[in-house]
Design a protein around this motif. Structure first.
Motif, PDB file in Angstrom:
ATOM      1  N   ILE A  95      62.746  48.340  26.601  1.00  0.00           N
ATOM      2  CA  ILE A  95      62.304  46.989  26.255  1.00  0.00           C
ATOM      3  C   ILE A  95      63.531  46.100  26.066  1.00  0.00           C
ATOM      4  CG2 ILE A  95      60.140  47.719  25.189  1.00  0.00           C
ATOM      5  CD1 ILE A  95      61.463  47.311  22.460  1.00  0.00           C
ATOM      6  N   SER A  96      63.340  44.807  26.240  1.00  0.00           N
ATOM      7  CA  SER A  96      64.443  43.856  26.098  1.00  0.00           C
ATOM      8  C   SER A  96      64.707  43.574  24.618  1.00  0.00           C
ATOM      9  CB  SER A  96      64.109  42.548  26.806  1.00  0.00           C
ATOM     10  OG  SER A  96      63.056  41.878  26.118  1.00  0.00           O
ATOM     11  N   GLU A  97      65.833  42.940  24.370  1.00  0.00           N
ATOM     12  CA  GLU A  97      66.187  42.597  22.985  1.00  0.00           C
ATOM     13  C   GLU A  97      65.177  41.624  22.395  1.00  0.00           C
ATOM     14  OE1 GLU A  97      69.994  40.867  20.446  1.00  0.00           O
ATOM     15  OE2 GLU A  97      70.267  41.421  22.540  1.00  0.00           O
ATOM     16  N   GLU A  98      64.674  40.704  23.218  1.00  0.00           N
ATOM     17  CA  GLU A  98      63.689  39.730  22.732  1.00  0.00           C
ATOM     18  C   GLU A  98      62.396  40.422  22.331  1.00  0.00           C
ATOM     19  OE1 GLU A  98      65.246  39.323  25.834  1.00  0.00           O
ATOM     20  OE2 GLU A  98      66.768  37.993  24.995  1.00  0.00           O
ATOM     21  N   GLU A 101      63.016  42.343  19.070  1.00  0.00           N
ATOM     22  CA  GLU A 101      63.053  41.483  17.884  1.00  0.00           C
ATOM     23  C   GLU A 101      61.665  40.975  17.519  1.00  0.00           C
ATOM     24  OE1 GLU A 101      66.004  38.560  18.866  1.00  0.00           O
ATOM     25  OE2 GLU A 101      67.659  39.954  18.459  1.00  0.00           O
ATOM     26  N   ALA A 102      60.848  40.632  18.510  1.00  0.00           N
ATOM     27  CA  ALA A 102      59.498  40.140  18.233  1.00  0.00           C
ATOM     28  C   ALA A 102      58.642  41.237  17.598  1.00  0.00           C
ATOM     29  CB  ALA A 102      58.849  39.633  19.514  1.00  0.00           C
ATOM     30  N   GLN A 103      58.694  42.436  18.171  1.00  0.00           N
ATOM     31  CA  GLN A 103      57.899  43.537  17.630  1.00  0.00           C
ATOM     32  C   GLN A 103      58.428  43.984  16.272  1.00  0.00           C
ATOM     33  OE1 GLN A 103      57.232  46.686  20.469  1.00  0.00           O
ATOM     34  NE2 GLN A 103      56.774  45.244  22.099  1.00  0.00           N
ATOM     35  N   GLU A 104      59.741  43.950  16.111  1.00  0.00           N
ATOM     36  CA  GLU A 104      60.336  44.313  14.825  1.00  0.00           C
ATOM     37  C   GLU A 104      59.872  43.352  13.736  1.00  0.00           C
ATOM     38  OE1 GLU A 104      64.734  45.520  13.276  1.00  0.00           O
ATOM     39  OE2 GLU A 104      64.576  43.636  14.367  1.00  0.00           O
TER      40      GLU A 104
END
Length: 130
Positions: A95-98, A101-104
């Motif tokens: 998965i991408s960093e974006e 971060e969204a899921q986190e």
């Protein structure tokens, strides 16, 4: 030392995955012990009720408390597993960093909400004891 530096791009991610797996195992063992203890308390409570050592009202109140603790442990384990899977997917480049971060952020919001709920429950329980 030179070999460690040269092989770091290969061994780094592997070491990270191994570290995550070890942490998952440690957490699982701890949670299993806590859940096992709660199940033992529940059996002990049932036995005390069956032997007439406690009233039905006491049994129901204590049973509900223990079952809520078991449920909280299961929810915590589920959130932790979700967070660890997310971290692993990010570390492996799935998965991408974006996305990470969204899921986190979603997971952190769930954790915060559950912690606030647990805090409120503790306050209510404390007031009931007074």
């Amino acid at each position: 030392m030179l070999m460690k530096i040269l092989l770091a791009p290969i061994t780094g991610p592997i070491s990270g995955v191994v570290w995550i797996a070890e942490k998952i195992q440690e957490r699982t063992n701890t949670e299993f012990d806590a859940q096992e203890n709660l199940h033992k308390r529940l059996l002990s409570l049932q036995l005390a009720f069956d032997l007439g050592e406690i009233s039905e009202e006491e049994f129901e109140a204590q049973e509900e408390e223990i079952l809520l603790k078991i449920q909280a442990l299961e929810e915590e384990a589920s959130r932790d597993a979700e967070a660890e899977e997310l971290q692993l997917a990010f570390d492996l480049g799935e998965i991408s960093e974006e996305e990470f971060e969204a899921q986190e952020e979603e997971i952190l919001l769930k954790i915060q909400a559950l912690e606030e709920e647990a805090s409120r429950d503790a306050e209510v329980e404390e007031l009931q004891l007074v």
